[in-house]
Design a protein around this motif. Sequence first.
Motif, PDB file in Angstrom:
ATOM      1  N   PHE A  34      14.686  27.797  17.506  1.00 50.59           N
ATOM      2  CA  PHE A  34      14.605  29.252  17.479  1.00 50.59           C
ATOM      3  C   PHE A  34      13.423  29.766  16.657  1.00 50.59           C
ATOM      4  O   PHE A  34      12.608  30.549  17.113  1.00 50.59           O
ATOM      5  CB  PHE A  34      15.918  29.794  16.927  1.00 50.59           C
ATOM      6  N   PHE A  35      13.322  29.243  15.447  1.00 49.76           N
ATOM      7  CA  PHE A  35      12.251  29.718  14.577  1.00 49.76           C
ATOM      8  C   PHE A  35      10.902  29.162  15.009  1.00 49.76           C
ATOM      9  O   PHE A  35       9.880  29.809  14.877  1.00 49.76           O
ATOM     10  CB  PHE A  35      12.551  29.338  13.130  1.00 49.76           C
ATOM     11  N   GLU A  57      12.206  40.467  12.997  1.00 49.88           N
ATOM     12  CA  GLU A  57      13.191  41.084  12.117  1.00 49.88           C
ATOM     13  C   GLU A  57      14.346  40.106  11.877  1.00 49.88           C
ATOM     14  O   GLU A  57      14.831  39.940  10.758  1.00 49.88           O
ATOM     15  CB  GLU A  57      13.700  42.357  12.779  1.00 49.88           C
ATOM     16  N   GLU A  58      14.737  39.455  12.939  1.00 49.75           N
ATOM     17  CA  GLU A  58      15.832  38.505  12.849  1.00 49.75           C
ATOM     18  C   GLU A  58      15.468  37.321  11.940  1.00 49.75           C
ATOM     19  O   GLU A  58      16.284  36.831  11.170  1.00 49.75           O
ATOM     20  CB  GLU A  58      16.179  37.999  14.245  1.00 49.75           C
ATOM     21  N   ILE A  61      15.898  38.430   8.463  1.00 58.49           N
ATOM     22  CA  ILE A  61      17.326  38.535   8.128  1.00 58.49           C
ATOM     23  C   ILE A  61      17.910  37.143   7.889  1.00 58.49           C
ATOM     24  O   ILE A  61      18.643  36.927   6.932  1.00 58.49           O
ATOM     25  CB  ILE A  61      18.101  39.275   9.238  1.00 58.49           C
ATOM     26  N   ALA A  62      17.529  36.217   8.740  1.00 60.12           N
ATOM     27  CA  ALA A  62      18.027  34.846   8.600  1.00 60.12           C
ATOM     28  C   ALA A  62      17.594  34.231   7.277  1.00 60.12           C
ATOM     29  O   ALA A  62      18.237  33.317   6.765  1.00 60.12           O
ATOM     30  CB  ALA A  62      17.547  33.991   9.763  1.00 60.12           C
ATOM     31  N   ASP A  64      17.596  35.801   4.484  1.00 58.04           N
ATOM     32  CA  ASP A  64      18.250  36.591   3.428  1.00 58.04           C
ATOM     33  C   ASP A  64      17.400  37.723   2.868  1.00 58.04           C
ATOM     34  O   ASP A  64      17.619  38.182   1.751  1.00 58.04           O
ATOM     35  CB  ASP A  64      18.738  35.696   2.274  1.00 58.04           C
ATOM     36  N   ALA A  67      19.063  43.159   5.964  1.00 57.55           N
ATOM     37  CA  ALA A  67      18.854  43.842   7.243  1.00 57.55           C
ATOM     38  C   ALA A  67      17.983  45.083   7.093  1.00 57.55           C
ATOM     39  O   ALA A  67      17.018  45.282   7.822  1.00 57.55           O
ATOM     40  CB  ALA A  67      20.190  44.199   7.868  1.00 57.55           C
ATOM     41  N   THR A 247      20.140  30.197  -2.551  1.00 58.72           N
ATOM     42  CA  THR A 247      21.099  30.391  -1.457  1.00 58.72           C
ATOM     43  C   THR A 247      21.802  31.744  -1.526  1.00 58.72           C
ATOM     44  O   THR A 247      22.537  32.100  -0.621  1.00 58.72           O
ATOM     45  CB  THR A 247      22.207  29.304  -1.468  1.00 58.72           C
ATOM     46  N   GLY A 249      22.827  35.487  -1.199  1.00 56.18           N
ATOM     47  CA  GLY A 249      22.565  36.522  -0.208  1.00 56.18           C
ATOM     48  C   GLY A 249      22.319  37.863  -0.863  1.00 56.18           C
ATOM     49  O   GLY A 249      21.683  37.955  -1.920  1.00 56.18           O
ATOM     50  N   GLN A 250      22.854  38.905  -0.258  1.00 47.17           N
ATOM     51  CA  GLN A 250      22.543  40.267  -0.667  1.00 47.17           C
ATOM     52  C   GLN A 250      23.059  40.612  -2.065  1.00 47.17           C
ATOM     53  O   GLN A 250      22.596  41.567  -2.680  1.00 47.17           O
ATOM     54  CB  GLN A 250      23.079  41.257   0.359  1.00 47.17           C
ATOM     55  N   THR A 276      17.821  24.309   2.141  1.00 46.23           N
ATOM     56  CA  THR A 276      17.272  24.978   3.320  1.00 46.23           C
ATOM     57  C   THR A 276      17.174  26.491   3.133  1.00 46.23           C
ATOM     58  O   THR A 276      16.600  27.179   3.959  1.00 46.23           O
ATOM     59  CB  THR A 276      18.162  24.711   4.550  1.00 46.23           C
ATOM     60  N   ALA A 277      17.752  26.996   2.057  1.00 47.96           N
ATOM     61  CA  ALA A 277      17.733  28.437   1.843  1.00 47.96           C
ATOM     62  C   ALA A 277      16.331  28.908   1.481  1.00 47.96           C
ATOM     63  O   ALA A 277      15.566  28.198   0.841  1.00 47.96           O
ATOM     64  CB  ALA A 277      18.713  28.817   0.742  1.00 47.96           C
ATOM     65  N   GLU A 320      10.887  26.161   9.726  1.00 45.95           N
ATOM     66  CA  GLU A 320      12.223  25.604   9.870  1.00 45.95           C
ATOM     67  C   GLU A 320      12.126  24.187   9.313  1.00 45.95           C
ATOM     68  O   GLU A 320      11.131  23.509   9.510  1.00 45.95           O
ATOM     69  CB  GLU A 320      12.617  25.585  11.346  1.00 45.95           C
TER      70      GLU A 320
END
Lengths: 321, 449
Positions: A34-35, A57-58, A61-62, A64, A67, A247, A249-250, A276-277, A320
């Motif tokens: 995907f990436f 954009e995605e 978001i992926a 972190d 959005a 790792t 998030g928000q 991987t973060a 990736e």
Amino acid sequence: MFRRLFGGEERSEQEIKQEEKKIEQSVQKTKSGFFGRITAMFRSEDPITDELWDELEELLIAGDVGAENALKIVERVRERCEKKGLKFASEARSLLKSELVNRLDVDTPQYSERSTKPYVILVVGVNGVGKTTLIAKLSNRYKAMGKNVILAAADTFRAAAIDQLQHWADRVGVPVISQQPGADPGAVAYDATQATYNQQADVLIIDTAGRLQSKHNLMKELEKISNVVKKRWQYAPHEVLLVLDATTGQNGLIQARAFTQAAQVTHLALTKLDGTAKGGIAFAIVQEIERPIKYIGTGETINDLALFDGESFVNALFEEE
Amino acid sequence: MFENLSDRLTDVFNRLGSKGRLTESDVDAGLREVRLALLEADVNFKVVKDFVARVREQAIGEEVTKSLTPGQQVIKIVHDELVHLLGDANVPINESKNREQPTIVMLVGLQGAGKTTMAAKLALYMRKKGKTPLLVAADIYRPAAIKQLETLGKQLNIPVFSEGTDVSPPDIAEHALRQARINGNNFVIVDTAGRLQIDERLMGELQQVVERIGPTEIMLVVDAMIGQESVKVAEAFHAKVPLTGLIMTKIDGDARGGAALSMREVTGVPIKFLGTGEKTDAIEPFHPDRLAQRILGMGDVMTLIERAEQVYDKDEAKKMQKKMRKGTFDFEDFLGAMNSMRKLGPLQQILGMIPGIGKQLRQMKDLDEALDDREMKRIEAIIQSMTIKERRNPDLLKDPSRKRRISAGSGTRIEDVNALVKQFREMQRMMKRFGKGGQNPRDLMRMFK
Ligand SMILES: Nc1nc2c(ncn2[C@@H]2O[C@H](COP(=O)(O)OP(=O)(O)OP(=O)(O)O)[C@@H](O)[C@H]2O)c(=O)[nH]1
Ligand SMILES: Nc1nc2c(ncn2[C@@H]2O[C@H](COP(=O)(O)OP(=O)(O)OP(=O)(O)O)[C@@H](O)[C@H]2O)c(=O)[nH]1
Ligand SMILES: [Mg+2]
Ligand SMILES: [Mg+2]
């Protein structure tokens, strides 16, 4: 070179070829992922499309980035692309990258760790992010710079926290000032301040217990520790290092806000970047609290420390594993 | 916990609900907010995408029934889908079926997630259920990891098996099991070192431990603050060692913990416990329906009842439950509950479970500021300034002169008194509704009017 890469034993021509093939295959796999597709899209001379912006954009978001923040960043780059009349995806890519790198670049006044003596560092953050391990790495770094380092075991709460710090200190070869488990962290900080003063040490690093920013009383405790060192040296602590787990998030942004308010954070450290973060929440954080990322942690040994570099950080966001 | 997300959803659908008919664009407007809220709560973006698509399909296809407003109907669909995504029912911990064979629980996860702390919590929790636990220190890498587990074991008076750092984890696990059989420990909890899911060597070691001891449960411990990576982490661990449960820790903070949704979705493995604090008794069994209700702002009455059971003696607990069910739970009971629960630990936890109360407290103060003793004292002051009659019969408090007296007596603002009384009444209604058994989703949805 291959011997260095593949761990020592002699390899036959064929084995080496096989390894190369394996690497190529995994690269191929990444590219079709995907990436990989997004990266490829940018690299090629493809035109800029709506779909491209969506996928971009995605990607953020992926990683972190968040959005709303991702949307804002993409909108801005999009506008700039249009204004500049850029046509190719590859151009959009470099524009986005430079936008991201710029966002990490904040310039704030700071004390010189070379000429400030003693240089007092207070290390804070939520539970389990890697504070104590980072302190091990930092003491190793300062020691290698020829500095006399003293550590303060002001996490008196978590089971075996003092033992953990002591273990690292023994390995690096620096002294730890500590009291019994359950002792008042302020009292430990006070002892360490005295010791630093008496021994004329160059660097004092204070380890604190992990605390969730929503716990008011625990946040107040940081203020107390800070005041203890301030009493001795007006401008101490010279560095208040907020440690963030990559790792996260928000919630990272809420952490940064709260710790900045309670303990006047001066720098950030991002740990566990060997996973991987991507640590994308750092963009929002740096923007908001206007403090730079100073270090990154890339593993569990004392050598897994690097000074932060915005460009490689942004590049990693586009990769990736 | 999830309160911010619930506020947001409630807000969105309140707006939606007031508009009348449910059109496609209504649904989309609502779902845009749902998407943002879920992403902000750290639900993985792919999971969000699927979730939103499913809800959209159902919402638009659905006939608008007379008894629900369109907004309520969307909430119902979101709620049901959330419950479904979270696993529909609580799944208890697996136990060994063979009497000769102890139950073996293995905790795995990333560095710093809270495995060691959770090992101690589980041991205490199972001992309360009549088991004889043995803790196994199989983290030979992190400095003082063994000491950490030993310290916790000593605090709780629960035995810890360790062989230092020179024996390999698979060997330690096997030796521990042998010891458990000899000493009659029927519940073995293996603490493992934190590891990255991409660390081939350490993941391989984990597989070896599994092969050697054949755990009854392999639980992935995850930090509630984790972001988008939760999916990759859960998938990779699940691929290497067959997970049987998920545990989310540090839920006592303000992280929304959306990763719980993501990981459940990608692994299909149930979430079994929550870690709700640093102390060893801060553990709760996970209830999907409750969490979904919580996400939607319904609070967590069931957990409250369960906890109350632990603090009160049995009779008192029964009395309280009955009162809750009948809706005769009054301010006196509330005050009593506050005092008893104070013994149990942080008030945040307890109040957060009461529908409306947590939210109201947040409105009273700065959003980011957590509940602390001052607020608790304020509530206490308000209640204590009521006469016994008023406490027993909150209806009396409709009288403005009574409210003025209470506000003056407690040194709070009249709005504070109003808010507390209002929320208390809502809580009473909620408890009654839950008490009637079989929660009617339509009733639940009415809460959002
Ligand atoms: N992979 C990786 N692991 C790390 C890194 N930094 C720390 N860790 C690990 O993360 C775990 C927690 O690290 P600590 O240094 O104890 O974290 P802490 O913030 O001091 O934790 P508390 O004091 O309990 O709040 C340990 O297992 C460390 O080995 C890093 O950069 N990469
Ligand atoms: N607030 C809060 N803190 C927690 C919770 N669970 C664990 N912690 C804290 O998180 C930090 C890390 O916990 P550990 O149990 O050492 O984590 P671990 O997964 O064993 O770490 P490694 O062995 O280094 O991988 C400690 O400071 C714990 O006190 C929880 O539910 N709430
Ligand atoms: Mg520490
Ligand atoms: Mg551990």
